[in-house]
Design a protein around this motif. Structure first.
Motif, PDB file in Angstrom:
ATOM      1  N   GLU A 159       0.835  -1.210   0.000  1.00 44.47           N
ATOM      2  CA  GLU A 159       0.000   0.000   0.000  1.00 44.47           C
ATOM      3  C   GLU A 159       0.865   1.254   0.000  1.00 44.47           C
ATOM      4  N   ASN A 160       1.900   1.279   0.820  1.00 46.61           N
ATOM      5  CA  ASN A 160       2.783   2.448   0.868  1.00 46.61           C
ATOM      6  C   ASN A 160       3.485   2.674  -0.468  1.00 46.61           C
ATOM      7  N   ALA A 161       3.930   1.575  -1.094  1.00 48.56           N
ATOM      8  CA  ALA A 161       4.634   1.712  -2.374  1.00 48.56           C
ATOM      9  C   ALA A 161       3.684   2.140  -3.488  1.00 48.56           C
ATOM     10  N   GLU A 162       2.446   1.639  -3.469  1.00 43.75           N
ATOM     11  CA  GLU A 162       1.469   2.032  -4.495  1.00 43.75           C
ATOM     12  C   GLU A 162       1.214   3.533  -4.477  1.00 43.75           C
ATOM     13  N   SER A 163       1.150   4.115  -3.294  1.00 41.86           N
ATOM     14  CA  SER A 163       0.901   5.558  -3.217  1.00 41.86           C
ATOM     15  C   SER A 163       2.068   6.360  -3.779  1.00 41.86           C
ATOM     16  N   LYS A 164       3.265   5.803  -3.682  1.00 43.95           N
ATOM     17  CA  LYS A 164       4.448   6.498  -4.200  1.00 43.95           C
ATOM     18  C   LYS A 164       4.617   6.275  -5.691  1.00 43.95           C
TER      19      LYS A 164
ATOM     20  N   ILE B 190       4.657  -4.281  -7.596  1.00 40.08           N
ATOM     21  CA  ILE B 190       5.553  -3.891  -6.507  1.00 40.08           C
ATOM     22  C   ILE B 190       6.284  -5.145  -6.039  1.00 40.08           C
ATOM     23  N   VAL B 191       7.608  -5.147  -6.118  1.00 35.90           N
ATOM     24  CA  VAL B 191       8.390  -6.233  -5.531  1.00 35.90           C
ATOM     25  C   VAL B 191       8.613  -5.890  -4.064  1.00 35.90           C
ATOM     26  N   ILE B 192       8.049  -6.705  -3.191  1.00 38.99           N
ATOM     27  CA  ILE B 192       8.149  -6.449  -1.756  1.00 38.99           C
ATOM     28  C   ILE B 192       9.350  -7.167  -1.162  1.00 38.99           C
TER      29      ILE B 192
ATOM     30  N   ILE C 128       0.710  -7.678  -7.764  1.00 41.84           N
ATOM     31  CA  ILE C 128       0.433  -7.524  -9.194  1.00 41.84           C
ATOM     32  C   ILE C 128      -0.568  -6.385  -9.369  1.00 41.84           C
ATOM     33  N   LEU C 129      -0.153  -5.325 -10.053  1.00 42.10           N
ATOM     34  CA  LEU C 129      -1.024  -4.167 -10.237  1.00 42.10           C
ATOM     35  C   LEU C 129      -1.546  -4.037 -11.668  1.00 42.10           C
TER      36      LEU C 129
END
Length: 751
Positions: free
Chosen positions: A150-155, A162-164, A188-189
């Motif tokens: 969620e944090n990476a999606e906003s950025k 997003i590779v976590i 996967i977005l």
């Protein structure tokens, strides 16, 4: 991001045998998967680790030690010698002493041994369930994955994924066997990342094995689905074209994967029978085309061993690796956090030249590699009486040494068909014997380089097979012992001068070779040396285009086109047409001439020298262009044919670049275009002359009138392969000036 570790063969696209320590992968397929399709395929071929996002290095060591203990508890290891007569002996550790294999006091001649297996495992079926269950317990807490995503999606709102978690671990055991584990989690977005929901692992019976320890999916509705460990397939690789692979593929699909899902898995590859216990060369890439929150690679080796490593493109202030020790191991750990998406640029260097990565080896110098590889190659370079006889026939009547070399060079290119077929590391890295390739009449780059060097030695030429990494892939500095490569060619030394020959083609004359080998480092084990492949001058890699055209009173253009070529230009153009079906060549010629000169209609064409290397290759085309001129009252406006297309320079389209511009090789391109104009027209305007020069390129061009004709001549020279970022602004200005000049038009006025 990738850590693949051993493989079976160079093939056309040899992948470094040293670049890993686990799975045996075909050189050609590994190269294409890891490098050519490095983003779209990256997670389909990722390998294996088991580290949680939230644990520190001490916890990692403890957890991995527990897992190793669990692994050993269910797997019994012992070296095995299989004999040619069908017998088999197993026991402790195999040693090679005084030319004989030794196992538990028993000695065996090399001729008696058909196969050795180091650390043969117990039945895989008995291991599957408990190991999968143990690793599933290491799955990351869902709330950690959800919050991180969620944090990476906003950025990065436009990211495809997003590779976590991106964690790899290499473990080298005391007995030389090794394990590679990979732990991945990502969200996967976009549909382009749905391939994260499937995994495939290559392995080779008798040497390695691969498996997925757990897979799970967290759906957008926060439902959790775990992969059933019994639902996997093992398939034989397909055979087609000119590549034949050994081994099998272990594959599995994640359950309930869709856009918005988070997927996580741990996979493992084990080499229980390494081709050589001394080779251990892990490596890792730390950036992707999507945001990556944490990349971590850990290498665990026996405490009495030491890694020789090199970092590339390392972030400022990052002092990786950290090095710690336990009672029995030495642990190296590299970490890169919060990597932004990697964005490619036109004509930039290879991915591996631009992202953070490291290479490592246990070797502190080249001696062992030179000894090992050199002996294998030397034993294969034996000229049989049949080879000697054919060499004598080939060079009979040759005018001089270059003519003799060229005859042998062409013979190997055209009589030995390119087919890659490997069955062992020995054949994969050093080719089959010259005798084998000569008799079979086929082979891959290693086989052809061995045979060519062997045949050249029969006429007194000092010749060697060498390993290279082509310049469309990452640079390999060789300042640490690194046998990485994707191709094999031949080094010939004549009167002290080094020549490089590539027998995998079918269309090159001596002394020319493929331009993707230009300027790269090579390893010559028999020379006990490494160096850099020669970079040709622009005059040694050139194309000259001549067009003689006539404008009639209606503004129609008729023309004859001739291209004359030198070096790689000639070899690659000839090779292109050679592989086109004869009945398709006319269609291809029409499409091509229509592209460079819109509206052109081919009336005749020929390709002298396409099937005969003793004849200089040319492209000859006659064509007609109706209504070629643009009319404005009594003015005719005409463009010089082809010039604008040849000088478009897409690589300078960016306002700024982050990466250098990299070309394959220096070259020269020149034109002479003559247009005869109707008697009733006079030249109203001709563009002026131009001459530009900088450290990387040079361009000059002029227009002139001779009788009733307009003559345009130019010459463009690319002097260096690489333009650094700091010179991009001035280089862009140069290219724009050439492009603008190429768009200039000629004006005629009717009298």
């Amino acid at each position: 991001m990738y850590s693949v570790i051993a493989y079976t063969g160079l093939g056309t696209n040899l992948v470094s045998i040293m670049r890993g320590n686990l799975i045996l992968l075909s050189g050609n397929k590994l190269l294409k998967l890891l490098r050519r399709f490095r983003f779209s395929q990256r997670h389909n071929i990722r390998l294996f680790c088991g580290i949680r996002l939230s644990i520190n290095i001490t916890e990692i060591i403890v957890k991995i030690s527990i897992l190793i203990a669990l692994f050993i508890a269910v797997v019994s290891f012992g070296d095995v010698i299989d004999l040619s007569d069908g017998g088999s002996y197993s026991g402790g550790e195999i040693n090679f002493e005084n030319g004989k294999f030794v196992l538990d006091g028993e000695t065996f001649d090399r001729e008696e041994v058909s196969r050795i297996i180091i650390g043969k495992p117990a039945d895989i079926e008995t291991q599957k369930a408990p190991i999968a269950e143990a690793y599933a317990e290491m799955a990351t807490a869902p709330e950690i994955l959800l919050e991180a995503a969620e944090n990476a999606e906003s950025k990065y709102p436009d990211a495809a994924g997003i590779v976590i978690i991106d964690h790899g671990t290499n473990i080298l055991r005391e007995n030389g066997t090794r394990v590679y584990r990979y732990h991945f989690a990502g969200k996967i977005l976009k549909s382009s990342k749905l391939h994260w929901g499937q995994s495939a692992r290559y392995f080779e019976d008798g040497r390695s094995r691969a498996r997925i320890l757990f897979e799970r999916t967290i759906t957008p509705e926060n439902e959790h689905f775990w992969w059933d460990t019994t639902q996997y397939t093992i398939t034989e690789p397909s055979e087609g074209g000119v590549f034949f692979d050994y081994g099998k593929t272990y594959s599995a699909m994640f359950p309930q994967v869709s856009v918005g899902s988070i997927v996580e898995y741990i996979s493992e590859s084990e080499t229980y029978n390494p081709f050589d216990k001394n080779f251990f060369t892990p490596y890792f890439y730390f950036q992707d085309d999507v945001p990556t929150l944490e990349s971590r690679c850990t290498v665990i080796i026996p405490k009495d061993r030491e890694l020789n490593f090199r970092n590339y493109n390392w972030p400022n202030g990052n002092d990786s690796p950290t090095i710690t020790e336990t009672e029995t191991t030495r642990v190296y750990e590299w970490v890169v956090e919060n990597s932004p998406p990697f964005i490619e640029e036109i004509k930039a260097p290879s991915y591996g030249d631009l992202v953070p990565r490291y290479d490592a080896t246990l070797f502190q110098n080249w001696d062992y590699i030179y000894d090992w590889l050199g002996e294998l190659q030397r034993n294969r370079m034996v000229a049989t009486p049949e080879i000697k006889s054919v060499v004598a026939e080939i060079v009979e009547g040759a005018t001089d040494m270059p003519d003799s070399i060229n005859r042998i060079y062409i013979w190997v290119q055209q009589e030995i068909h390119y087919i890659s077929i490997k069955g062992s590391v020995a054949s994969g890295e050093t080719g089959h014997t010259a005798k084998w390739t000569f008799e079979k009449k086929y082979g891959d780059c290693t086989d052809k380089s061995i045979l060519l060097a062997t045949m050249l030695r029969e006429i007194g030429v000092e010749a060697y097979p060498i390993i290279v990494m082509t310049n469309d892939e990452e640079d390999v500095p060789r300042d640490i012992p690194d046998l990485s490569g994707n191709h094999a060619i031949t080094l010939a030394i004549v009167d002290g001068k080094r020549y490089f020959l590539d027998a995998t083609t079918t269309s090159y004359n001596f002394p020319y070779f493929r331009s993707d080998c230009v300027g790269v480092t090579y390893v010559c084990a028999l020379c006990r040396d490494w160096d850099t492949v020669y970079t040709p001058t622009p005059d040694e890699n050139a194309i000259h285009i001549e067009i003689n055209a006539t404008l009639d009173i209606e503004g129609n253009l008729t023309a004859d086109y001739i291209s004359s070529l030198v070096g790689d230009y000639e070899g690659s153009y000839r090779g292109y047409w050679e592989y086109r079906q004869a009945d398709r060549r006319g269609v291809i010629m029409q499409d091509w001439i229509s592209y460079i000169i819109p509206g052109a209609q081919v009336t005749d064409w020929s390709l002298p020298g396409v099937d005969d290397l003793s004849v200089p290759f040319q492209e000859r085309v006659s064509f007609r262009v109706p209504k070629y001129t643009i009319t404005a009252g009594d003015l005719w406006i005409i463009k010089i044919p082809q010039i604008e297309k040849d000088y478009q320079f897409e690589e300078v389209s960016l306002a700024k670049r982050r990466f250098p511009i990299e070309y394959t090789a220096p070259y020269k391109m020149s034109h002479k275009i003559t247009i005869e104009i109707p008697e009733d027209f006079a030249i109203e305007y001709l563009p002026g002359n131009i001459e530009l020069d900088n450290p990387y390129t040079a361009y000059r061009a002029n227009y002139r009138k001779e009788g009733d004709s307009i003559i345009f001549e130019d010459e463009y020279r690319l002097k260096k392969r690489i333009v650094p970022v700091e010179d991009y602004k001035s280089y862009k200005k140069f290219c724009r000036s050439v492009s603008e000049y190429a768009r200039k038009q000629v004006f005629l006025r009717s009298e």
